[in-house]
Design an enzyme around this catalytic site. Sequence first.
Site, PDB file in Angstrom:
ATOM      1  N   SER A 138       0.926  -1.251   0.011  1.00 51.62           N
ATOM      2  CA  SER A 138      -0.151  -0.026   0.064  1.00 51.62           C
ATOM      3  C   SER A 138       0.992   1.173  -0.071  1.00 51.62           C
ATOM      4  O   SER A 138       2.130   1.293   0.504  1.00 51.62           O
ATOM      5  CB  SER A 138      -0.863   0.056   1.295  1.00 51.62           C
ATOM      6  OG  SER A 138      -1.507   1.202   1.410  1.00 51.62           O
ATOM      7  N   TYR A 152      -3.110   0.071   9.772  1.00 53.47           N
ATOM      8  CA  TYR A 152      -3.134  -0.341   8.288  1.00 53.47           C
ATOM      9  C   TYR A 152      -1.480  -0.179   7.942  1.00 53.47           C
ATOM     10  O   TYR A 152      -1.316  -1.054   7.215  1.00 53.47           O
ATOM     11  CB  TYR A 152      -4.129   0.376   7.531  1.00 53.47           C
ATOM     12  CG  TYR A 152      -4.227  -0.038   6.189  1.00 53.47           C
ATOM     13  CD1 TYR A 152      -4.698  -1.395   5.847  1.00 53.47           C
ATOM     14  CD2 TYR A 152      -3.758   0.703   5.027  1.00 53.47           C
ATOM     15  CE1 TYR A 152      -4.738  -1.651   4.506  1.00 53.47           C
ATOM     16  CE2 TYR A 152      -3.688   0.307   3.828  1.00 53.47           C
ATOM     17  CZ  TYR A 152      -4.352  -0.951   3.524  1.00 53.47           C
ATOM     18  OH  TYR A 152      -4.257  -1.526   2.022  1.00 53.47           O
TER      19      TYR A 152
END
Length: 243
Positions: A138, A152
């Site tokens: 990501s 996250y």
Amino acid sequence: MDGKVALVTGGSRGIGAAIALALAQEGADVAITYVHGEEAAREVVAKIEATGRRGVTLRADAADPAAAVGAVERTVAALGRLDVLVNNVGIGALGPLADFSAETVDQVMDVNVRSVFLTSQAAAVRLGHGGRIITIGSCMAQRVPGPGGTLYAMSKAALTGLTKALARELGGRGITANIVHPGPIDTDMNPAAGPYAQPQAAMTALGRFGTSGEVAAMVRYLASEEASYVTGTELSVDGGHAA
């Protein structure tokens, strides 16, 4: 990739589905895992088969260690071998630091980190010379633009360390390991026309969302023979999010 076999975890929709189809278009037979949405998974396999390649759906909960490992063995049983593993499965969890429970931390780490480790570990036994392990990370592993991303970002950043270590561990066998960091990508989970899209697009240098196909194109390259000297790297498909 004629005659090769790929496993794409979380391949029933979005980026995973685009990757599965891109690899099939290059000549690979492709197995995909899903945990919900069997119909969507079957639709992806139908598209794979329309290219003339074999496709297989595997229901596997990435939070279950046995299922994460079993996906590799079931792929080999169904398609005869394994040449490419794409660790795409993952879940999001954004919010204030104080709000994350221990259970939520465990859930995110189980899916986003432990399952990737275990699936890669199982795949390493099956991959031969020229094998590929490609992990979807990501943009938040490289740049966290605001509050709410602690859990996250941590889970995705861990995958960079794993990728670099896999490259060292498996390089002697001619197996490469790389990680792709997507930026804001137009999917059903994060649509480019959604309520939070404008600030995300503004964080990129290009001022727009990317497409699943643009991420899949990078994965297709990393899976190819042309990328045989690329390993242990982080590659961003993020529109300049980290610039």
